[in-house]
Scaffold this active site. Sequence first.
Site, mmCIF file in Angstrom:
data_model
loop_
_atom_site.group_PDB
_atom_site.id
_atom_site.type_symbol
_atom_site.label_atom_id
_atom_site.label_comp_id
_atom_site.label_asym_id
_atom_site.label_seq_id
_atom_site.Cartn_x
_atom_site.Cartn_y
_atom_site.Cartn_z
ATOM 1 N N ASP A 87 0.842 -1.199 0.000
ATOM 2 C CA ASP A 87 0.000 0.000 0.000
ATOM 3 C C ASP A 87 0.877 1.250 0.000
ATOM 4 O O ASP A 87 2.043 1.206 0.395
ATOM 5 C CB ASP A 87 -0.884 0.023 1.253
ATOM 6 C CG ASP A 87 -1.856 -1.141 1.289
ATOM 7 O OD1 ASP A 87 -2.171 -1.677 0.209
ATOM 8 O OD2 ASP A 87 -2.281 -1.511 2.393
HETATM 9 N N1 URA Z 1 -1.202 -5.992 3.770
HETATM 10 C C1 URA Z 1 -1.694 -4.747 3.797
HETATM 11 O O1 URA Z 1 -2.721 -4.483 4.400
HETATM 12 N N2 URA Z 1 -1.010 -3.783 3.158
HETATM 13 C C2 URA Z 1 0.155 -4.006 2.513
HETATM 14 O O2 URA Z 1 0.745 -3.066 1.970
HETATM 15 C C3 URA Z 1 0.647 -5.314 2.487
HETATM 16 C C4 URA Z 1 -0.053 -6.291 3.127
#
Ligand code: URA
Length: 237
Positions: free
Chosen positions: A103
Amino acid sequence: MRIDKFLSNMGFGSRKEVKVLLKSKAVEVNGIVVRDPKVQVDEQSDTVEVNGEAVEYVKFIYLLLNKPAGVVSATEDNYDRTVIDLLKEEEKHFQPFPVGRLDKDTEGFLLLTNDGQLAHELLSPKKHVEKTYFAVIAGQVTSDDVKAFEKGVALEDGYVTKPGKLKILKSGPVSEIELTITEGKFHQVKRMFISVGKEVKYLKRLSMGPLSLDPALKLGQYRHLTVEEVELLKQRK
Ligand code: URA
């Protein structure tokens, strides 16, 4: 492969620029000056030199990036800076892409490569490649959460996750944990904690398969994987 393509692929500029380079007599193949862009070279056996320096032909690159928050795991984006914007031209021209997504606000281990086959295998749900995350959680993480994650939890869309290994590093109103999962559903870690009534405040990926984040890399920095690390990844896939 034509010498102009070879040199262009190795970062000596566009075909047009390479043509100028060839004209300037800077390029030798097996010790003989080559000026014709159409000359064929064998990437494996011929020796190509530019201004007396040997140029090795490399097809794939493998980079380990310590992703900072605020950049997106994409090759292009209309609004945000991407992880590709963090690379130098000499890596960009290989057209690497991120292996999976973190993310925008997640930090840590991100592999970038132009090896589509390896990327595909590392991401395949059938291969169960382990990914370990460190997270700061708003709320008290308990042994009940450990048990729930061990079984698999139901996300808000009804999907039941594969078992995850949850390790509590610090338990309190704000907890710290490590979580290892073998899947890569959208926002998976955040959604797993939502399913037990808690919120991820900070998330960082520590490792993927056999490779871990290099402590020498500051946020936003990257390095090429070693030959041994690439081999480890290929064996693991
Ligand atoms: N899980 C998440 O919620 N975000 C990420 O960036 C990676 C795994």
